[in-house]
Write an enzyme that holds these catalytic residues in place. Structure first.
Site, PDB file in Angstrom:
ATOM      1  N   TRP A 127      78.887 -21.937  60.700  1.00  0.00           N
ATOM      2  CA  TRP A 127      78.766 -20.704  59.914  1.00  0.00           C
ATOM      3  C   TRP A 127      78.485 -21.099  58.460  1.00  0.00           C
ATOM      4  O   TRP A 127      79.219 -21.927  57.898  1.00  0.00           O
ATOM      5  CB  TRP A 127      80.077 -19.925  60.029  1.00  0.00           C
ATOM      6  CG  TRP A 127      80.118 -18.608  59.324  1.00  0.00           C
ATOM      7  CD1 TRP A 127      79.166 -17.626  59.353  1.00  0.00           C
ATOM      8  CD2 TRP A 127      81.178 -18.113  58.498  1.00  0.00           C
ATOM      9  NE1 TRP A 127      79.577 -16.554  58.606  1.00  0.00           N
ATOM     10  CE2 TRP A 127      80.813 -16.819  58.067  1.00  0.00           C
ATOM     11  CE3 TRP A 127      82.413 -18.620  58.098  1.00  0.00           C
ATOM     12  CZ2 TRP A 127      81.623 -16.047  57.251  1.00  0.00           C
ATOM     13  CZ3 TRP A 127      83.220 -17.845  57.288  1.00  0.00           C
ATOM     14  CH2 TRP A 127      82.830 -16.576  56.867  1.00  0.00           C
ATOM     15  N   ASP A 208      88.900 -22.883  62.688  1.00  0.00           N
ATOM     16  CA  ASP A 208      88.473 -21.527  62.364  1.00  0.00           C
ATOM     17  C   ASP A 208      88.529 -20.712  63.651  1.00  0.00           C
ATOM     18  O   ASP A 208      87.807 -20.997  64.613  1.00  0.00           O
ATOM     19  CB  ASP A 208      87.044 -21.564  61.796  1.00  0.00           C
ATOM     20  CG  ASP A 208      86.572 -20.172  61.361  1.00  0.00           C
ATOM     21  OD1 ASP A 208      87.255 -19.186  61.656  1.00  0.00           O
ATOM     22  OD2 ASP A 208      85.503 -20.093  60.725  1.00  0.00           O
ATOM     23  N   LYS A 243      87.307  -9.211  64.071  1.00  0.00           N
ATOM     24  CA  LYS A 243      86.531  -8.901  65.280  1.00  0.00           C
ATOM     25  C   LYS A 243      87.432  -8.393  66.393  1.00  0.00           C
ATOM     26  O   LYS A 243      87.177  -7.359  66.986  1.00  0.00           O
ATOM     27  CB  LYS A 243      85.761 -10.122  65.784  1.00  0.00           C
ATOM     28  CG  LYS A 243      85.335 -11.101  64.720  1.00  0.00           C
ATOM     29  CD  LYS A 243      84.081 -10.684  63.978  1.00  0.00           C
ATOM     30  CE  LYS A 243      83.968 -11.512  62.718  1.00  0.00           C
ATOM     31  NZ  LYS A 243      82.703 -11.636  62.117  1.00  0.00           N
TER      32      LYS A 243
HETATM   33  C1  LMR Z   1      78.763 -13.587  60.921  1.00  0.00           C
HETATM   34  O1  LMR Z   1      78.703 -14.810  61.078  1.00  0.00           O
HETATM   35  O2  LMR Z   1      77.787 -12.847  61.082  1.00  0.00           O
HETATM   36  C2  LMR Z   1      80.080 -12.960  60.554  1.00  0.00           C
HETATM   37  O3  LMR Z   1      81.070 -13.923  60.477  1.00  0.00           O
HETATM   38  C3  LMR Z   1      79.999 -12.084  59.378  1.00  0.00           C
HETATM   39  C4  LMR Z   1      79.809 -12.822  58.090  1.00  0.00           C
HETATM   40  O4  LMR Z   1      80.548 -12.499  57.164  1.00  0.00           O
HETATM   41  O5  LMR Z   1      78.938 -13.685  57.983  1.00  0.00           O
END
Ligand code: LMR
Length: 394
Positions: A127, A208, A243
């Site tokens: 992420w 995470d 979520k």
């Molecule tokens: C995502 O990866 O789309 C979510 O975790 C929302 C975000 O804040 O990026």
């Protein structure tokens, strides 16, 4: 003072949401930002949340501060939810945090103070915000191999070999379940190996946990965190309720600290509390009170889990539909979507350029190199249209 500053680029995921919102094409498909959407495109408030909010509204007589560590009932309920009811209360401490990001941020702040100079690692890919969060605390992340982009599965051998090279000077970010962005998860057997290697090599895992319950359900999704929590001396878990409770905008999260003994656990909790105090003073209460109400009432909890299971079943159905549609439309082997990927996301092997063409020419909004939010497709017709668009750019 401000004459020379330029506007910073927008966050790529958040920017995508705005682009999609502003796109006038009626056929647009938003498989970008990771929020659950039902068949109408809504992100509903969960049933149990509505009931809990009503009860809290009726009962609440004050809005005075709760405290620097947040709501104790919430913290305890979250530790039980994540670690199971028999967890070692002697070694585990909780700090309520401002959702998953806030949880990671206070962990990073504390590591900046007590583990500066250690190497921070994220999986490739991860992420995007992980780099921003830890970067803001002085950690320049290196990546370890995690995902095999050719086969669309976890690159087990390379991943485990990389962990074998880590040691006490390494901080390793792991995704607890429903890996973001790939969807490719570790199996219980993989987690057992990770636990063995971590115990042997002595690196510090930071997990995470943003999608607990979105894969196969709470218990199976918690396998990895529980395994590491019961096998290792020290680790941090940064969990989010955005979520699984649908509480996105309420910003509810928690840090679980597992330490070698009660004294160390208390000390780490005090560091996290001090970091949180300097950032937000006290975490917001509403969402945490809602989660505490749900988890401490057996009927409400059962209904919440039922709805969460409905959500994850819906996502699995869409996964199946997508794998079938891509196989039918494009040919080739798309079984990884159902067999190896879990949770909200799947990384389609497309690459940035095709993702851009999908957006410009077909109004399909994906993230990065091909991440799609499975719950973004509202119908089987949308799944079919997405598959047609993918075929056109392949
Ligand atoms: C995502 O990866 O789309 C979510 O975790 C929302 C975000 O804040 O990026």
């Amino acid at each position: 003072m401000f004459e020379h500053i330029e506007k910073l680029p927008d966050d790529p995921i958040l920017k995508l949401s705005k682009l999609c919102r502003d796109d006038p094409r009626p056929e647009k498909i938003d498989v970008g930002v990771g929020i659950f959407q039902d068949t109408t495109g809504e992100t509903p408030v969960m049933r149990a949340v509505k009931v809990a909010e009503q009860r809290i509204w009726q009962r609440q007589t004050t809005k005075k501060y709760v405290g620097v560590n947040g709501n104790d009932d919430y913290n305890q309920c979250m530790a039980e939810l994540i670690l199971g009811s028999g967890y070692d209360t002697n070694r585990v401490r909780q700090n309520q945090a401002v959702a998953g990001t806030g949880a990671l941020r206070i962990v990073a702040e504390v590591l900046r103070q007590i583990a500066a100079g250690k190497q921070f690692w994220t999986p490739d890919p991860t992420w995007g915000n992980h780099h921003a969060i830890f970067g803001a605390c002085g950690f320049a992340a290196k990546t370890y191999p995690y995902y095999d982009r050719e086969k669309s599965i976890v690159n087990r051998d390379a991943f485990l070999a990389a962990l074998e090279k880590m040691g006490p000077d390494d901080i390793v970010l792991l995704h607890g379940c429903c890996h973001n962005p790939s969807g490719a998860d570790l199996t219980p057997a993989d987690w057992d190996k990770v636990a063995d290697i971590a115990a042997k090599r002595g690196f510090l895992p930071v997990i995470d946990l943003a999608y607990l319950g979105f894969g196969e359900g709470i218990e199976p999704d918690a396998y990895g965190v529980r395994k590491l929590a019961s096998s290792l001396e020290t680790l941090f878990i940064a969990a989010s309720c955005s979520k699984n409770f649908g509480l996105y905008r309420e910003r509810v999260g928690v840090v679980l600290t597992i330490a070698k003994d009660a004294r160390t656990a208390d000390a780490l909790r005090s560091y996290l509390a001090t970091a949180s105090r300097a950032m937000v003073s006290m975490p917001p209460d509403h969402g945490a009170a809602v989660v505490a109400e749900i988890l401490s009432d057996s009927a409400l909890r059962a209904d919440w889990e039922k709805e969460l299971n409905e959500v994850s079943a819906y996502i699995r159905l869409r996964r199946q539909q997508l794998a079938d549609a891509l196989t039918k439309t494009c040919g080739g082997d798309w079984r990884f979507i159902t067999d190896s990927h879990r949770g909200m996301f799947t990384l389609l092997p497309l690459g940035k350029e095709r993702v851009e063409r999908l957006r410009n020419d077909y109004a399909v909004y994906m993230v990065g190199e091909g991440r799609i939010n499975i719950a973004g497709m509202k119908s089987e017709a949308e799944v079919a249209r997405l598959a047609e668009a993918v075929k056109a750019v392949l």
